[in-house]
Every structure is written in structure tokens, then in C-alpha cells.
Design an enzyme around this catalytic site. Structure first.
Site, PDB file in Angstrom:
ATOM      1  N   LYS A 198       0.850  -1.194   0.000  1.00 46.72           N
ATOM      2  CA  LYS A 198       0.000   0.000   0.000  1.00 46.72           C
ATOM      3  C   LYS A 198       0.881   1.238   0.000  1.00 46.72           C
ATOM      4  O   LYS A 198       1.523   1.569   0.994  1.00 46.72           O
ATOM      5  CB  LYS A 198      -0.928   0.055   1.223  1.00 46.72           C
ATOM      6  CG  LYS A 198      -2.002   1.120   0.992  1.00 46.72           C
ATOM      7  CD  LYS A 198      -2.609   1.692   2.250  1.00 46.72           C
ATOM      8  CE  LYS A 198      -1.793   2.744   2.912  1.00 46.72           C
ATOM      9  NZ  LYS A 198      -1.657   4.017   2.171  1.00 46.72           N
ATOM     10  N   SER A 252       5.334   7.182  10.482  1.00 46.77           N
ATOM     11  CA  SER A 252       5.478   7.863  11.767  1.00 46.77           C
ATOM     12  C   SER A 252       5.420   6.871  12.936  1.00 46.77           C
ATOM     13  O   SER A 252       4.817   5.798  12.832  1.00 46.77           O
ATOM     14  CB  SER A 252       4.347   8.882  11.916  1.00 46.77           C
ATOM     15  OG  SER A 252       3.108   8.224  11.866  1.00 46.77           O
ATOM     16  N   GLU A 254       3.828   7.305  15.614  1.00 44.04           N
ATOM     17  CA  GLU A 254       2.425   7.262  16.048  1.00 44.04           C
ATOM     18  C   GLU A 254       1.654   6.146  15.311  1.00 44.04           C
ATOM     19  O   GLU A 254       0.975   5.316  15.919  1.00 44.04           O
ATOM     20  CB  GLU A 254       1.860   8.630  15.690  1.00 44.04           C
ATOM     21  CG  GLU A 254       0.548   9.003  16.203  1.00 44.04           C
ATOM     22  CD  GLU A 254       0.117  10.308  15.500  1.00 44.04           C
ATOM     23  OE1 GLU A 254       0.946  11.005  14.879  1.00 44.04           O
ATOM     24  OE2 GLU A 254      -1.087  10.586  15.552  1.00 44.04           O
ATOM     25  N   GLU A 273       9.971   0.874  10.512  1.00 45.95           N
ATOM     26  CA  GLU A 273      11.016   1.897  10.344  1.00 45.95           C
ATOM     27  C   GLU A 273      10.316   3.222  10.585  1.00 45.95           C
ATOM     28  O   GLU A 273       9.474   3.637   9.793  1.00 45.95           O
ATOM     29  CB  GLU A 273      11.612   1.773   8.941  1.00 45.95           C
ATOM     30  CG  GLU A 273      12.996   2.344   8.853  1.00 45.95           C
ATOM     31  CD  GLU A 273      12.992   3.705   8.217  1.00 45.95           C
ATOM     32  OE1 GLU A 273      12.955   4.693   8.990  1.00 45.95           O
ATOM     33  OE2 GLU A 273      12.996   3.783   6.989  1.00 45.95           O
ATOM     34  N   CYS A 307      13.416  10.517   7.647  1.00 44.03           N
ATOM     35  CA  CYS A 307      13.294  10.094   9.041  1.00 44.03           C
ATOM     36  C   CYS A 307      14.636  10.224   9.756  1.00 44.03           C
ATOM     37  O   CYS A 307      14.682  10.364  10.975  1.00 44.03           O
ATOM     38  CB  CYS A 307      12.756   8.677   9.127  1.00 44.03           C
ATOM     39  SG  CYS A 307      13.510   7.603   7.936  1.00 44.03           S
ATOM     40  N   GLU A 404       9.926  15.293  16.210  1.00 40.20           N
ATOM     41  CA  GLU A 404      10.286  15.222  14.787  1.00 40.20           C
ATOM     42  C   GLU A 404       9.438  16.228  14.006  1.00 40.20           C
ATOM     43  O   GLU A 404       8.211  16.181  14.056  1.00 40.20           O
ATOM     44  CB  GLU A 404      10.034  13.815  14.268  1.00 40.20           C
ATOM     45  CG  GLU A 404      10.418  13.658  12.812  1.00 40.20           C
ATOM     46  CD  GLU A 404      10.248  12.229  12.303  1.00 40.20           C
ATOM     47  OE1 GLU A 404       9.205  11.616  12.591  1.00 40.20           O
ATOM     48  OE2 GLU A 404      11.160  11.746  11.618  1.00 40.20           O
TER      49      GLU A 404
HETATM   50  P1  ADP Z   1       3.020  10.768   7.743  1.00 41.22           P
HETATM   51  O1  ADP Z   1       2.459  11.210   9.072  1.00 41.22           O
HETATM   52  O2  ADP Z   1       4.416  11.168   7.545  1.00 41.22           O
HETATM   53  O3  ADP Z   1       2.115  10.999   6.569  1.00 41.22           O
HETATM   54  P2  ADP Z   1       2.118   8.168   8.275  1.00 41.22           P
HETATM   55  O4  ADP Z   1       2.779   7.331   9.293  1.00 41.22           O
HETATM   56  O5  ADP Z   1       0.800   8.784   8.587  1.00 41.22           O
HETATM   57  O6  ADP Z   1       3.167   9.227   7.850  1.00 41.22           O
HETATM   58  O7  ADP Z   1       1.924   7.365   6.916  1.00 41.22           O
HETATM   59  C1  ADP Z   1       2.803   6.397   6.435  1.00 41.22           C
HETATM   60  C2  ADP Z   1       1.971   5.303   5.785  1.00 41.22           C
HETATM   61  O8  ADP Z   1       1.124   4.744   6.763  1.00 41.22           O
HETATM   62  C3  ADP Z   1       1.055   5.777   4.658  1.00 41.22           C
HETATM   63  O9  ADP Z   1       1.024   4.780   3.640  1.00 41.22           O
HETATM   64  C4  ADP Z   1      -0.279   5.880   5.340  1.00 41.22           C
HETATM   65  O10 ADP Z   1      -1.385   5.722   4.450  1.00 41.22           O
HETATM   66  C5  ADP Z   1      -0.219   4.716   6.304  1.00 41.22           C
HETATM   67  N1  ADP Z   1      -1.105   4.811   7.468  1.00 41.22           N
HETATM   68  C6  ADP Z   1      -1.555   5.925   8.087  1.00 41.22           C
HETATM   69  N2  ADP Z   1      -2.395   5.603   9.104  1.00 41.22           N
HETATM   70  C7  ADP Z   1      -2.481   4.254   9.120  1.00 41.22           C
HETATM   71  C8  ADP Z   1      -3.177   3.301   9.926  1.00 41.22           C
HETATM   72  N3  ADP Z   1      -3.964   3.680  10.921  1.00 41.22           N
HETATM   73  N4  ADP Z   1      -3.002   1.993   9.666  1.00 41.22           N
HETATM   74  C9  ADP Z   1      -2.205   1.591   8.665  1.00 41.22           C
HETATM   75  N5  ADP Z   1      -1.534   2.424   7.866  1.00 41.22           N
HETATM   76  C10 ADP Z   1      -1.654   3.746   8.075  1.00 41.22           C
END
Ligand code: ADP
Length: 500
Positions: A198, A252, A254, A273, A307, A404
Site C-alpha cells: 500500500k 510515523s 504514532e 522503520e 526520518c 520530529e
Molecule cells: P506521515 O504522518 O508522515 O504521513 P504516516 O505514518 O501517517 O506518515 O503514513 C505512512 C503510511 O502509513 C502511509 O502509507 C499511510 O497511508 C499509512 N497509514 C496511516 N495511518 C495508518 C493506519 N492507521 N493503519 C495503517 N496504515 C496507516
């Protein structure tokens, strides 16, 4: 496609952007089950670049079924390692043949300068696949002599097999869209796994073009499925799916935590990562002609959207003013503009959300007393541009020092000795990377050992190679990308014991 100057864009890219892009499931390009599409934007204008099929739970289900079938029954498992390696190598060749197209897609979708995508993102992706193609034939177990005390006189032949973990879900970010797809797909394919990938919703295009080349290279259907969509829907469904054996995530910290929770249902393997707030330490005995531009590119490369960005710059107090002046001068000289302009050195941030996030951090820094030695503001009123920024008068408790930012913002702080700087540098929840600049080689290697970081760069920064493992200590992640270490993420060990 709106007002991008079409004269300069590769015509193959224009035709790729014209039609809504579909998703790749079981070797076919299909619409979302819901029929929905979502827009991807050109961050230098904020205008819609293309429409993309919006995957959700139902599409993830189909993709996982297809990957499962390809793993359990398909020709993939029966192929020799050499045949797998050859396919991966062929994919690398195809990427190189389409370098220009990929460079344009990365620049348009992510905002990064075309020149950087051409020189770094695309060649590194091809190189990663070649490196992993070589590993396909070298994934070996061991023979193990046994001494079982309770079967005296018995003889055994024991060995281990390293087998692919199975169906892998891979969720990747938007900062290096093609390269992150390569980092993930390369080792999964080399070890014989099947994949549902994805891409990030902000930058799905290069992964979809890569999917076309995967089909062209001749990978059996279902081995790689690519489902674009949003994180909270498609991403969450993939992370929680009961028939996915392993999830690999870059993004992230989070969201990394959400992935861990989602993976708990079937206890799938997890590699992560995640974020960083990496210290970059300049000693007074460093070669300043190298250290100052090195510190600047350590933070400003890819607009700080790395990162591992060297976002906490610690400078020995005797050279503090000189280094800050040098890094600030570099920041002011950076030509910020559309990624397609050959003179551009820094493009826009990837999205409005990211622009607001970075500007929010700048406001927070200023409100807590930080001053800008360079930059400090949003740039222009079209697109998502922000000035390369150097903050001084910061203290360790400020949000801009602890968190960050993921933008072109560095905090510069003085220190007085090697003993003092190690605990300060390590005083952060992250542990992805660290930099040291000194002419004293003993000090450099001693410091390298004391940093709690997965990568330490000495007199250089942001050096990546397919052979060099990359990943985080502490809350920067689990497992390593690249190098032979990444193969551990995608294999499991079977012990075989025969009485002979
Ligand atoms: P950023 O905050 O830098 O956009 P994210 O960690 O939100 O980075 O996004 C990195 C990837 O994780 C993207 O492909 C995003 O669609 C996906 N993503 C975001 N939220 C979720 C979630 N709750 N579960 C799975 N994948 C997620």
C-alpha cells in the site's frame, strides 16, 4: 491535469496521468470494489495531478487472497532461487530503462527536484533490486552438531531451513515513494514471499508505474499486489488482516504503534522503520569546509522529509557562531521552487497538512523563545513551500528540539565537551541516526559506540547503500531495512532433526 507546463514533461508521463490509475490485484489492473477514486496533488501548485482507485477493506481482502494463492499454489514457490533472482534483476533493468518517467512522476507527485529523483531515488531503487536479486540464491540454513544428553550413542543429522514468512503486507510513506517501495519489495521477493503493497495516499503514482513493470518483467500473477488508498482504511485493513503473515511499515512512530496493535490479532510478524530526531555533532577540530555543507545537507536534503534528518545540530561552543553562520548562509542560498525547474534545489513539502505541521512547529519554537538565523516562514502563497530554517536560542525542553518536525528546520545548540554531548544527544525517544564531524579518529569511533542510534555517519551524512543495514534503536523501529539483515524480516527458521 491543470496548469503544469506540459511542454517539459515526458509525454509518457502525461499519458500515465491522463486516465484514473487502477490497482494491481492478481496480475490485473482493476477499479476499486467501491468504484471510488481519490486525487493526488502536485504540491508545487496544490492542483490535482491524477485520480487513483481508492482501495479499502474489500480490495485489501481480494489482494490478500491473491497473494495467498500465489504463495500457496502459484508457480512462485516452485521457481528456483536463480529464476527469482533473474526476475528481480530484470525489474531493475526495466526501472533503469524508464528512469526519466520515474523521475518525473516522483517530482510531480512528491515535489522533490527532478534532478534529485534522477540522480538518487531512481538509481538507488534499481540498485536495491539488483543487490536483492543476488541474495535470492544465497539464503542458506546451517548444519548443527547435536549432543542430546538423554539419548546416549544416538546420531543425528540436524540442519535449518530458512523459509519465506508467507504473505506480507507492506505500508510505505511518501518521502521517497519509489525507493521505499524498492526497499520493501526487494527483500520480500528475494526470499520468496508474496506481497500486498500500500503506497502512501499522497504519492501513489510511482508504485503504480512500478507495478506495470513488475507485470512486464514476468512475475507470476498475485506475487505483487498494489492497493493505493488511505491509511485509516486500506492501511488499517492490511495491518489487521488475519491472513497476512507479516506487516512491514515505514512511517510515523504514532502510526507504528497503531500497526503493532492491529497486528496483535493474528500475531503477525512486524517490522517498523519509524521517526527520528537525529543529533549531528560538530567538534571544533572538524574540517569545516566539509562539516558545514554536510550539516546543511544533513537537514535540508529532501526538504528535511527524511526520518534520519540531522535535525538537532550540536556544535562545540568555540565554533558555534562560525558553523551557524555557515549553515544559515547555505540555507539562504538554497533555491526553493517547483521540482521540475532544473535550477530548483528544494521543492515544496509534500502536502498542505505537512506545510501546516511544519509551520505549527515554527510558531511553537518562536513562542518558546527560539530565533531564526535563517528562514522561519512559509514561502509564497501557492503550493506548499517553506523556507529552509536554522533555529538558535533553543533549549532541550522545547518541542522543536524534542519532536520530529519532518521539514527543513534544524535547531542549533552549543556544547562544551564530548562527555557532555553524549547524554544530551541520546536524550530523545528516537534512535535512528547520528552524525559526528571531527578529525580525531579515536574520538569519532568512541562516540559512534556511545550513540543510541541504528546508523552513525562520521564526516558524512545521509549515505545510503543497499548493502548497509538501516533501522532504529528505541522508538525509531524494529528490525533493519537493506543489507543481509533485512532478509531476517522475511524469513523464518525451521530446525530439522533426523536420527541417522
Ligand atoms: P506521515 O504522518 O508522515 O504521513 P504516516 O505514518 O501517517 O506518515 O503514513 C505512512 C503510511 O502509513 C502511509 O502509507 C499511510 O497511508 C499509512 N497509514 C496511516 N495511518 C495508518 C493506519 N492507521 N493503519 C495503517 N496504515 C496507516
Amino acid at each position: 491535469m491543470a496548469t503544469i507546463s506540459t511542454t517539459q514533461i515526458d509525454p509518457r508521463v502525461l499519458s500515465f496521468l491522463e486516465k484514473p490509475r487502477k490497482m494491481l490485484i492478481n496480475g490485473k489492473w482493476v477499479d476499486a470494489v467501491s468504484g471510488k477514486t481519490f486525487p493526488t496533488y502536485d504540491p508545487s501548485t496544490g492542483e490535482v495531478l491524477a485520480q487513483v482507485a481508492e482501495g479499502d477493506r474489500a480490495d485489501i481482502d481480494l489482494a490478500v487472497k491473491s497473494a495467498r494463492k500465489a504463495f500457496d499454489e502459484g508457480p512462485w514457490r516452485k521457481m528456483t532461487p536463480s529464476e527469482r533472482g533473474r526476475l528481480i534483476w530484470k525489474l531493475a533493468d526495466l526501472i533503469e530503462q524508464h528512469l526519466e518517467e520515474f523521475a518525473f512522476l516522483e517530482s510531480l507527485d512528491n515535489g522533490k527536484p527532478l534532478t534529485v529523483a534522477r540522480a538518487a531515488d531512481v538509481p538507488l531503487a534499481a540498485d536495491l533490486f539488483r543487490y536483492m536479486a543476488g541474495w535470492a540464491t544465497k539464503i542458506e540454513g546451517n548444519t548443527i552438531p547435536l549432543s542430546v544428553p538423554y539419548t546416549p550413542g544416538a546420531k543425528y543429522l540436524s540442519y535449518t531451513l530458512r523459509e519465506p514468512v508467507g504473505v506480507v503486507g507492506q505500508i510505505i510513506p511518501w518521502n521517497f515513494p519509489l525507493l521505499m517501495a524498492a526497499w520493501k519489495l526487494g527483500p520480500a521477493l528475494a526470499t520468496g514471499c508474496t506481497v500486498v503493497l500500500k503506497p502512501a495516499e499522497q504519492t501513489p503514482l510511482s508504485a503504480l508505474r512500478l507495478g506495470e513493470l513488475i507485470v512486464e518483467a514476468g512475475f507470476p500473477e498475485g506475487v505483487v499486489n498494489i492497493v493505493p488508498g488511505y491509511g485509516e482504511t486500506a492501511g488499517a485493513a492490511l495491518a489487521a488482516h488475519a491472513d497476512v503473515d507479516k506487516i512491514a511499515f515505514t512511517g510515523s512512530t504514532e502510526v507504528g504503534r497503531l500497526i503493532v496493535h492491529a497486528a496483535a490479532g493474528n500475531l503477525k510478524r512486524v517490522s517498523l522503520e519509524l521517526g527520528g530526531k537525529s543529533p549531528n555533532v560538530i567538534f571544533k577540530d572538524a574540517d569545516m569546509d566539509v562539516a558545514i555543507p554536510g550539516a546543511a545537507s544533513g537537514i535540508f536534503f529532501n526538504h528535511g522529509q527524511c526520518c534520519c534528518a540531522g535535525s538537532r545540530l550540536y556544535i562545540e561552543k568555540e565554533v558555534f557562531d562560525k558553523v551557524v553562520e555557515g549553515v544559515a548562509a547555505s540555507a539562504k542560498k538554497i533555491r526553493v521552487g517547483s521540482g521540475l525547474d532544473p535550477k530548483t534545489q528544494m521543492g515544496p513539502l509534500v502536502s498542505e497538512e505537512q506545510l501546516n505541521r511544519v509551520c505549527g512547529y515554527l510558531e511553537s519554537g518562536f513562542s518558546q523563545g527560539a530565533k531564526a538565523a535563517a528562514g522561519g516562514h512559509k514561502k509564497g502563497d501557492k503550493g506548499y513551500f517553506v523556507e529552509p530554517t536554522v533555529l538558535v536560542d533553543t533549549t532541550e525542553d522545547m518541542k522543536v528540539v524534542q519532536e520530529e518536525i519532518f521539514g527543513p528546520v534544524v535547531v542549533a545548540m552549543p556544547f562544551s565537551s564530548a562527555d557532555e554531548i553524549v547524554p544530551r544527544a541520546n536524550d530523545n525517544v528516537y534512535g535512528l541516526a547520528a552524525g559526528i564531524w571531527t578529525r580525531d579518529i579515536s574520538k569519532a569511533h568512541r562516540m559512534a559506540e556511545s550513540f543510541q542510534a541504528g546508523t552513525v555517519w562520521i564526516n558524512c551524512y545521509n549515505i545510503f547503500d543497499a548493502a548497509l543495514p538501516f533501522g532504529g534503536y528505541k522508538q525509531s523501529g524494529w528490525g533493519r531495512e537493506m543489507g543481509h539483515e533485512v532478509l531476517n524480516n522475511y524469513t523464518q527458521t525451521k530446525a530439522v532433526c533426523a536420527r541417522i
